[in-house]
Design a protein around this motif. Structure first.
Motif, PDB file in Angstrom:
ATOM      1  N   UNK A  26      48.930  24.806  35.049  1.00 38.42           N
ATOM      2  CA  UNK A  26      48.694  25.994  34.226  1.00 38.42           C
ATOM      3  C   UNK A  26      47.703  26.944  34.894  1.00 38.42           C
ATOM      4  N   UNK A  27      46.673  26.390  35.513  1.00 38.28           N
ATOM      5  CA  UNK A  27      45.692  27.220  36.214  1.00 38.28           C
ATOM      6  C   UNK A  27      46.351  27.925  37.400  1.00 38.28           C
ATOM      7  N   UNK A  28      47.177  27.197  38.135  1.00 35.34           N
ATOM      8  CA  UNK A  28      47.867  27.811  39.275  1.00 35.34           C
ATOM      9  C   UNK A  28      48.776  28.944  38.811  1.00 35.34           C
ATOM     10  N   UNK A  29      49.507  28.724  37.717  1.00 39.70           N
ATOM     11  CA  UNK A  29      50.384  29.770  37.200  1.00 39.70           C
ATOM     12  C   UNK A  29      49.583  30.992  36.765  1.00 39.70           C
ATOM     13  N   UNK A  30      48.477  30.757  36.087  1.00 39.13           N
ATOM     14  CA  UNK A  30      47.633  31.872  35.652  1.00 39.13           C
ATOM     15  C   UNK A  30      47.088  32.635  36.860  1.00 39.13           C
ATOM     16  N   UNK A  31      46.713  31.907  37.887  1.00 34.47           N
ATOM     17  CA  UNK A  31      46.196  32.552  39.100  1.00 34.47           C
ATOM     18  C   UNK A  31      47.292  33.374  39.779  1.00 34.47           C
ATOM     19  N   UNK A  32      48.508  32.846  39.843  1.00 35.59           N
ATOM     20  CA  UNK A  32      49.612  33.601  40.426  1.00 35.59           C
ATOM     21  C   UNK A  32      49.880  34.880  39.629  1.00 35.59           C
ATOM     22  N   UNK A  33      49.854  34.763  38.298  1.00 39.81           N
ATOM     23  CA  UNK A  33      50.072  35.945  37.456  1.00 39.81           C
ATOM     24  C   UNK A  33      48.950  36.969  37.665  1.00 39.81           C
ATOM     25  N   UNK A  34      47.721  36.490  37.750  1.00 37.65           N
ATOM     26  CA  UNK A  34      46.590  37.395  37.961  1.00 37.65           C
ATOM     27  C   UNK A  34      46.723  38.115  39.301  1.00 37.65           C
ATOM     28  N   UNK A  35      47.089  37.370  40.338  1.00 40.11           N
ATOM     29  CA  UNK A  35      47.236  37.974  41.661  1.00 40.11           C
ATOM     30  C   UNK A  35      48.404  38.959  41.676  1.00 40.11           C
ATOM     31  N   UNK A  36      49.484  38.665  40.946  1.00 42.20           N
ATOM     32  CA  UNK A  36      50.623  39.585  40.879  1.00 42.20           C
ATOM     33  C   UNK A  36      50.226  40.883  40.192  1.00 42.20           C
ATOM     34  N   UNK A  37      49.431  40.783  39.136  1.00 39.87           N
ATOM     35  CA  UNK A  37      48.953  41.990  38.454  1.00 39.87           C
ATOM     36  C   UNK A  37      48.057  42.806  39.379  1.00 39.87           C
ATOM     37  N   UNK A  38      47.209  42.135  40.120  1.00 34.98           N
ATOM     38  CA  UNK A  38      46.343  42.824  41.081  1.00 34.98           C
ATOM     39  C   UNK A  38      47.179  43.517  42.157  1.00 34.98           C
ATOM     40  N   UNK A  39      48.204  42.863  42.642  1.00 35.26           N
ATOM     41  CA  UNK A  39      49.075  43.477  43.645  1.00 35.26           C
ATOM     42  C   UNK A  39      49.864  44.647  43.053  1.00 35.26           C
ATOM     43  N   UNK A  40      50.259  44.535  41.782  1.00 41.76           N
ATOM     44  CA  UNK A  40      50.900  45.672  41.101  1.00 41.76           C
ATOM     45  C   UNK A  40      49.976  46.890  41.119  1.00 41.76           C
ATOM     46  N   UNK A  41      48.728  46.631  40.797  1.00 36.03           N
ATOM     47  CA  UNK A  41      47.739  47.713  40.771  1.00 36.03           C
ATOM     48  C   UNK A  41      47.580  48.327  42.164  1.00 36.03           C
ATOM     49  N   UNK A  42      47.520  47.480  43.185  1.00 33.43           N
ATOM     50  CA  UNK A  42      47.367  47.982  44.555  1.00 33.43           C
ATOM     51  C   UNK A  42      48.588  48.785  45.000  1.00 33.43           C
ATOM     52  N   UNK A  43      49.788  48.328  44.630  1.00 35.39           N
ATOM     53  CA  UNK A  43      51.011  49.062  44.975  1.00 35.39           C
ATOM     54  C   UNK A  43      50.983  50.433  44.305  1.00 35.39           C
ATOM     55  N   UNK A  44      50.617  50.460  43.027  1.00 36.98           N
ATOM     56  CA  UNK A  44      50.556  51.743  42.307  1.00 36.98           C
ATOM     57  C   UNK A  44      49.532  52.677  42.938  1.00 36.98           C
ATOM     58  N   UNK A  45      48.384  52.151  43.325  1.00 34.24           N
ATOM     59  CA  UNK A  45      47.363  52.982  43.973  1.00 34.24           C
ATOM     60  C   UNK A  45      47.869  53.527  45.303  1.00 34.24           C
ATOM     61  N   UNK A  46      48.513  52.684  46.077  1.00 31.26           N
ATOM     62  CA  UNK A  46      49.015  53.112  47.392  1.00 31.26           C
ATOM     63  C   UNK A  46      50.121  54.159  47.232  1.00 31.26           C
ATOM     64  N   UNK A  47      50.994  53.963  46.251  1.00 30.35           N
ATOM     65  CA  UNK A  47      52.038  54.954  45.995  1.00 30.35           C
ATOM     66  C   UNK A  47      51.431  56.278  45.541  1.00 30.35           C
ATOM     67  N   UNK A  48      50.416  56.210  44.692  1.00 29.57           N
ATOM     68  CA  UNK A  48      49.750  57.431  44.227  1.00 29.57           C
ATOM     69  C   UNK A  48      49.056  58.138  45.396  1.00 29.57           C
ATOM     70  N   UNK A  49      48.441  57.371  46.259  1.00 28.97           N
ATOM     71  CA  UNK A  49      47.744  57.940  47.412  1.00 28.97           C
ATOM     72  C   UNK A  49      48.730  58.645  48.341  1.00 28.97           C
ATOM     73  N   UNK A  50      49.907  58.018  48.558  1.00 31.10           N
ATOM     74  CA  UNK A  50      50.897  58.595  49.460  1.00 31.10           C
ATOM     75  C   UNK A  50      51.762  59.643  48.752  1.00 31.10           C
TER      76      UNK A  50
END
Length: 135
Positions: A26-50
């Motif tokens: 359960x902890x591993x799954x939560x960590x994967x979900x957290x990291x996916x949300x963080x990567x979503x945020x980074x993708x959105x920031x990079x798209x906005x920047x470009x």
């Protein structure tokens, strides 16, 4: 008596191990979900920047493409862990049932022993009462 206690301790240890495994997954799954949300945020920031959100565009940011791929891998890993989690929960349930069976058996045997002890004690008291009554 000693073997029952050992068996109960063994079953409790097995339940604890299964519980730890479930928690770990359960902890591993939560960590994967957290990291996916963080990567979503980074993708959105990079798209906005470009200023480009079309992944097929020739100038789509390389970092956003790589982050999106990592995000998708994280989500796939979390999905793969769902099967392991359901299996681990089933194993935990079985281990818990085994523990309860052993504990119930132990309780029954202890109650039989207590009843036998009480019967012996009552017989001793009756013998004392009869010897006093005769005297």
């Amino acid at each position: 008596m000693k073997s029952r206690d050992t068996l109960i301790r063994l079953r409790r240890f097995q339940v604890d191990e299964k519980r730890r495994r479930v928690t770990q997954i359960e902890v591993m799954m939560a960590e994967f979900h957290r990291m996916a949300v963080e990567l979503d945020r980074e993708v959105a920031q990079e798209e906005a920047r470009a200023g480009i959100s079309d992944t097929a565009h020739f100038a789509y940011p390389t970092y956003a493409r790589a982050a999106a791929a990592r995000r998708d891998n994280m989500r796939q890993s979390a999905i793969a862990l769902e099967g392991q989690l359901s299996e681990a929960k089933a194993e935990l349930g079985e281990a818990f049932e085994d523990l309860k069976k052993v504990e119930i058996l132990d309780d029954r045997e202890r109650s039989v022993e207590r009843a036998a002890d009480a019967q012996r004690e009552q017989a001793a008291m009756d013998a004392i009462g009869l010897s006093r009554a005769r005297a």
